[in-house]
Enzyme design. Structure first.
Site, mmCIF file in Angstrom:
data_model
loop_
_atom_site.group_PDB
_atom_site.id
_atom_site.type_symbol
_atom_site.label_atom_id
_atom_site.label_comp_id
_atom_site.label_asym_id
_atom_site.label_seq_id
_atom_site.Cartn_x
_atom_site.Cartn_y
_atom_site.Cartn_z
ATOM 1 N N HIS A 1 -2.497 -60.005 46.436
ATOM 2 C CA HIS A 1 -2.677 -59.084 47.569
ATOM 3 C C HIS A 1 -2.874 -59.816 48.899
ATOM 4 C CE1 HIS A 1 -2.786 -55.671 44.951
ATOM 5 N NE2 HIS A 1 -3.890 -56.032 44.343
ATOM 6 N N ASP B 1 1.039 -57.179 36.970
ATOM 7 C CA ASP B 1 -0.248 -56.575 37.314
ATOM 8 C C ASP B 1 -0.019 -55.094 37.657
ATOM 9 O OD1 ASP B 1 -3.185 -57.644 38.474
ATOM 10 O OD2 ASP B 1 -2.450 -55.849 39.494
ATOM 11 N N HIS C 1 -1.227 -53.367 39.923
ATOM 12 C CA HIS C 1 -1.137 -53.154 41.366
ATOM 13 C C HIS C 1 0.075 -53.893 41.930
ATOM 14 C CE1 HIS C 1 -5.475 -52.808 40.317
ATOM 15 N NE2 HIS C 1 -5.376 -51.731 41.081
ATOM 16 N N ASP D 1 -4.331 -55.449 34.078
ATOM 17 C CA ASP D 1 -4.988 -54.181 34.382
ATOM 18 C C ASP D 1 -4.089 -52.963 34.168
ATOM 19 O OD1 ASP D 1 -3.526 -55.172 36.509
ATOM 20 O OD2 ASP D 1 -5.163 -55.066 37.968
HETATM 21 ZN ZN LIG Z 1 -4.410 -55.538 39.751
#
Ligand SMILES: [Zn+2]
Length: 309
Positions: free
Chosen positions: A125, A162, A164, A246
């Site tokens: 991120h 992931d 996200h 996740d």
């Molecule tokens: Zn994540």
């Protein structure tokens, strides 16, 4: 050749506020799982610290220094709503990047087949000049750029499973046709980027968003239908995996329903592409995963696949 596991005790000294999901126990859970008998043949080493110049391959030096200078002498400093620093955070971040580039060196120099960097803080991120989503520096992106500059790798690919979207990796390589960024992730979800229509200036950004509630079948279909064909067309000479766990059904931060076997399957598919085009070169770096049991079991399944177990 063996699989290399890279860790460092300094990763545990990046402290986050009480109740924060991105916590040192995540790495302790992975390390315990990888103590099992079947992992005895892993090569193991401690991550060196990256130089600031290496981090500056993807982040402006004044940003790197700004993060360094934000490190508190004690207590915690909050950089945004969910990203904070403790006295050990900068060192952990330097060694997270250092582990990833050390893995590149070892693999390109044919001392190991592939590697898993069990590091924190995560990285995908972190944008060019902005910390975000528990991340300061994008170690996957830096590893790709380092492999190009230090080792003459022409085309590198980042595969990010992931849950996200890796907004940082996408932003860093948006206008770069030499690095492909591929991601499966839940949408809608933090950070909000990752739509199918986001393809970069050279069509080297490949997003495969999944819907809340999707499980292994949708995940595998996204890989087989969208990501793997694009990787095969791109013919990467190195694959970096942003390995977040996740998307597991037990994870508290998202709503996909993957199981350990899905991560092993994806790992195998990535390795198949690497075997075809990249001499088997795969560097995997830990991103998210916030249910300790699911994280430990999923990371173990991922590493087992890397070991061709
Ligand atoms: Zn994540």
């Amino acid at each position: 050749m063996s699989t290399l596991l890279i860790t460092h005790p300094a990763y545990l000294d990046h402290l986050t506020p009480l109740g924060h999901p991105e916590r040192p126990d995540r790495l302790r859970a992975i390390e315990r799982a990888l103590e099992a008998e079947k992992f005895q043949s892993l090569a193991r080493t401690l991550a060196p610290a990256a130089s600031l110049e290496v981090i500056a391959l993807c982040h402006p030096m004044d940003y790197v220094e700004q993060i360094r200078d934000a490190t508190p002498a004690q207590g915690m400093t909050r950089l945004d709503a969910d990203t904070s620093m403790s006295p050990g955070s900068f060192e952990a971040a330097l060694r997270a990047v250092g582990g990833a580039i050390y893995a590149v060196d070892e693999i390109v120099n044919k001392r190991v087949a592939n590697a898993f960097v069990a590091a924190r803080p995560p990285g995908h991120h972190a944008e060019t000049a902005r910390p975000m989503g528990f991340c300061f520096f994008d170690q996957a992106a830096i590893a790709a750029r380092y492999a190009q500059q230090r080792h003459g790798i022409a085309r590198a690919a980042i595969v990010d499973f992931d849950v996200h979207h890796g907004n940082g990796s996408q932003e860093i390589f948006w206008d770069d046709k030499t690095v492909m960024y591929c991601s499966t992730h839940q949408m809608p979800l933090f950070p909000g980027t990752g739509a199918l229509s986001e393809t970069g200036d050279f069509n080297t950004i490949v997003n495969a968003p999944l819907r809340p509630g999707d499980g292994g079948a949708a995940f595998r279909a996204a890989f087989e239908g969208r990501i793997l064909p694009r990787l095969a067309d791109f013919q990467p000479e190195l694959i970096i995996v942003s390995a977040g766990f996740d998307a597991h059904m037990r994870d508290p931060l998202a709503n996909l329903n993957l199981e350990e076997g899905d991560f092993a399957w994806a790992t195998q598919k990535i390795m198949d592409i690497a075997d075809r085009f990249a001499g088997g070169r795969v560097v995997s770096v830990l991103e998210g995963g916030y249910d300790l049991e699911a994280l430990a079991n999923s990371a173990a399944a991922h590493v087992t696949a890397l070991m061709r177990g």
